[in-house]
Design a protein around this motif. Structure first.
Motif, PDB file in Angstrom:
ATOM      1  N   ALA A 189       0.837  -1.206   0.000  1.00 51.89           N
ATOM      2  CA  ALA A 189       0.000   0.000   0.000  1.00 51.89           C
ATOM      3  C   ALA A 189       0.868   1.251   0.000  1.00 51.89           C
ATOM      4  O   ALA A 189       0.558   2.240  -0.660  1.00 51.89           O
ATOM      5  CB  ALA A 189      -0.913  -0.011   1.209  1.00 51.89           C
ATOM      6  N   LEU A 190       1.973   1.208   0.720  1.00 46.90           N
ATOM      7  CA  LEU A 190       2.871   2.365   0.747  1.00 46.90           C
ATOM      8  C   LEU A 190       3.446   2.618  -0.641  1.00 46.90           C
ATOM      9  O   LEU A 190       3.541   3.750  -1.089  1.00 46.90           O
ATOM     10  CB  LEU A 190       4.005   2.132   1.749  1.00 46.90           C
ATOM     11  CG  LEU A 190       3.617   2.059   3.226  1.00 46.90           C
ATOM     12  CD1 LEU A 190       4.858   1.847   4.075  1.00 46.90           C
ATOM     13  CD2 LEU A 190       2.894   3.316   3.673  1.00 46.90           C
ATOM     14  N   ARG A 191       3.839   1.561  -1.317  1.00 43.79           N
ATOM     15  CA  ARG A 191       4.403   1.729  -2.662  1.00 43.79           C
ATOM     16  C   ARG A 191       3.357   2.285  -3.624  1.00 43.79           C
ATOM     17  O   ARG A 191       3.667   3.007  -4.538  1.00 43.79           O
ATOM     18  CB  ARG A 191       4.933   0.390  -3.182  1.00 43.79           C
ATOM     19  CG  ARG A 191       6.198  -0.066  -2.484  1.00 43.79           C
ATOM     20  CD  ARG A 191       6.850  -1.227  -3.209  1.00 43.79           C
ATOM     21  NE  ARG A 191       7.973  -1.738  -2.440  1.00 43.79           N
ATOM     22  CZ  ARG A 191       7.934  -2.807  -1.658  1.00 43.79           C
ATOM     23  NH1 ARG A 191       6.815  -3.490  -1.536  1.00 43.79           N
ATOM     24  NH2 ARG A 191       8.992  -3.200  -0.995  1.00 43.79           N
ATOM     25  N   GLY A 192       2.095   1.921  -3.379  1.00 36.23           N
ATOM     26  CA  GLY A 192       1.040   2.382  -4.263  1.00 36.23           C
ATOM     27  C   GLY A 192       0.866   3.890  -4.250  1.00 36.23           C
ATOM     28  O   GLY A 192       0.427   4.470  -5.236  1.00 36.23           O
ATOM     29  N   VAL A 193       1.212   4.528  -3.117  1.00 34.48           N
ATOM     30  CA  VAL A 193       1.045   5.974  -3.042  1.00 34.48           C
ATOM     31  C   VAL A 193       2.393   6.698  -3.127  1.00 34.48           C
ATOM     32  O   VAL A 193       2.476   7.890  -2.903  1.00 34.48           O
ATOM     33  CB  VAL A 193       0.328   6.387  -1.730  1.00 34.48           C
ATOM     34  CG1 VAL A 193      -1.063   5.796  -1.689  1.00 34.48           C
ATOM     35  CG2 VAL A 193       1.127   5.950  -0.502  1.00 34.48           C
ATOM     36  N   ALA A 194       3.451   5.946  -3.426  1.00 34.01           N
ATOM     37  CA  ALA A 194       4.785   6.547  -3.446  1.00 34.01           C
ATOM     38  C   ALA A 194       4.917   7.570  -4.560  1.00 34.01           C
ATOM     39  O   ALA A 194       4.383   7.398  -5.650  1.00 34.01           O
ATOM     40  CB  ALA A 194       5.834   5.450  -3.619  1.00 34.01           C
ATOM     41  N   LEU A 195       5.644   8.635  -4.271  1.00 33.32           N
ATOM     42  CA  LEU A 195       5.960   9.652  -5.270  1.00 33.32           C
ATOM     43  C   LEU A 195       7.405   9.433  -5.714  1.00 33.32           C
ATOM     44  O   LEU A 195       8.325   9.696  -4.964  1.00 33.32           O
ATOM     45  CB  LEU A 195       5.785  11.050  -4.657  1.00 33.32           C
ATOM     46  CG  LEU A 195       4.390  11.362  -4.107  1.00 33.32           C
ATOM     47  CD1 LEU A 195       4.399  12.710  -3.419  1.00 33.32           C
ATOM     48  CD2 LEU A 195       3.359  11.338  -5.221  1.00 33.32           C
ATOM     49  N   ARG A 196       7.595   8.913  -6.918  1.00 35.51           N
ATOM     50  CA  ARG A 196       8.920   8.504  -7.361  1.00 35.51           C
ATOM     51  C   ARG A 196       9.618   9.541  -8.233  1.00 35.51           C
ATOM     52  O   ARG A 196      10.693   9.300  -8.726  1.00 35.51           O
ATOM     53  CB  ARG A 196       8.822   7.185  -8.140  1.00 35.51           C
ATOM     54  CG  ARG A 196       8.244   6.039  -7.321  1.00 35.51           C
ATOM     55  CD  ARG A 196       7.959   4.842  -8.205  1.00 35.51           C
ATOM     56  NE  ARG A 196       7.293   3.787  -7.479  1.00 35.51           N
ATOM     57  CZ  ARG A 196       7.910   2.811  -6.815  1.00 35.51           C
ATOM     58  NH1 ARG A 196       9.215   2.781  -6.763  1.00 35.51           N
ATOM     59  NH2 ARG A 196       7.222   1.886  -6.190  1.00 35.51           N
ATOM     60  N   SER A 197       9.012  10.686  -8.435  1.00 34.33           N
ATOM     61  CA  SER A 197       9.574  11.655  -9.379  1.00 34.33           C
ATOM     62  C   SER A 197      10.528  12.647  -8.729  1.00 34.33           C
ATOM     63  O   SER A 197      11.072  13.509  -9.404  1.00 34.33           O
ATOM     64  CB  SER A 197       8.442  12.424 -10.066  1.00 34.33           C
ATOM     65  OG  SER A 197       7.658  13.092  -9.086  1.00 34.33           O
ATOM     66  N   GLY A 198      10.714  12.567  -7.423  1.00 33.30           N
ATOM     67  CA  GLY A 198      11.576  13.514  -6.722  1.00 33.30           C
ATOM     68  C   GLY A 198      13.046  13.169  -6.873  1.00 33.30           C
ATOM     69  O   GLY A 198      13.426  12.273  -7.624  1.00 33.30           O
ATOM     70  N   PRO A 199      13.917  13.878  -6.137  1.00 30.96           N
ATOM     71  CA  PRO A 199      15.362  13.638  -6.200  1.00 30.96           C
ATOM     72  C   PRO A 199      15.704  12.199  -5.836  1.00 30.96           C
ATOM     73  O   PRO A 199      15.069  11.591  -4.978  1.00 30.96           O
ATOM     74  CB  PRO A 199      15.929  14.616  -5.170  1.00 30.96           C
ATOM     75  CG  PRO A 199      14.874  15.661  -5.003  1.00 30.96           C
ATOM     76  CD  PRO A 199      13.570  14.975  -5.223  1.00 30.96           C
TER      77      PRO A 199
END
Length: 198
Positions: free
Chosen positions: A45-55
């Motif tokens: 569930a955590l990975r589902g809402v992860a924001l991967r576009s940051g630094p």
């Protein structure tokens, strides 16, 4: 005199029998399968809402001394001695489990966190305590953190994080659940702190 000798002999025999019984009990306990626990419950569930576009940030496996760095669950007594909970264990070494929890938390904080070494920044961590403190009825996690510039090798920022939670139960799944919940909170605090300094 014969009676005294006979009594002494009986006592020695009883002590020997008790020693053998204890040795057999310890051996049986050592061979009994341990219940296995994981820190990554709900990680999907955590990975589902992860924001991967940051630094991007590299998260190596944390360092930890034994027995914290093993797959055993640690308890600390009032005299500061440490032991491990019988009958339970982590699914693998605690540093590996906590590394995944940190990566999840950093992704939730908007960073492209991974175990790949190619990122310009590194989050270096040392798990100093991850245990049930029996004397204080607390789950205690203490992690030293350094944000390191990979190109220069210099620490950009550092901090020690401590998380404590009530732990009225010192054995089995209740103790493990308390530690797991505390791990999720401290990982989230580390993620937010790291994101603010990237």
């Amino acid at each position: 005199m014969k009676l005294k000798a006979s009594t002494a002999t009986q006592r020695r025999a009883a002590r020997a029998a008790a020693s053998v019984s204890l040795a057999l009990f310890v051996a049986a306990c050592a061979q009994a399968p341990r219940e296995t626990f994981d820190l990554t419950t709900g990680a999907g569930a955590l990975r589902g809402v992860a924001l991967r576009s940051g630094p991007a940030i590299f998260v190596p496996e944390p360092s930890a001394l034994a027995p914290t760095g093993s797959d055993r669950i640690v308890v600390r007594a009032a005299d500061e001695s440490v032991a491990v909970l019988p009958g339970v264990q982590w699914s693998e070494s605690l540093p590996r489990l906590f590394q995944r929890r940190l990566i999840d938390a950093l992704q939730r904080s908007g960073l492209s966190a991974s175990s790949d070494m190619g990122a310009p920044m590194k989050l270096q961590t040392d798990v100093q305590r991850f245990e049930i403190d029996i004397a204080r009825n607390l789950a205690v996690i203490k992690v030293s953190v350094q944000l390191v510039d990979q190109s220069s090798g210099r620490a950009k920022a550092s901090r020690i994080f401590v998380e404590e939670a009530p732990a009225p139960y010192h054995v089995g799944s209740p103790a493990v659940q308390t530690l797991s919940d505390a791990a999720a909170r401290i990982a989230l605090h580390i993620g937010q702190w790291t994101r603010a300094r990237m």
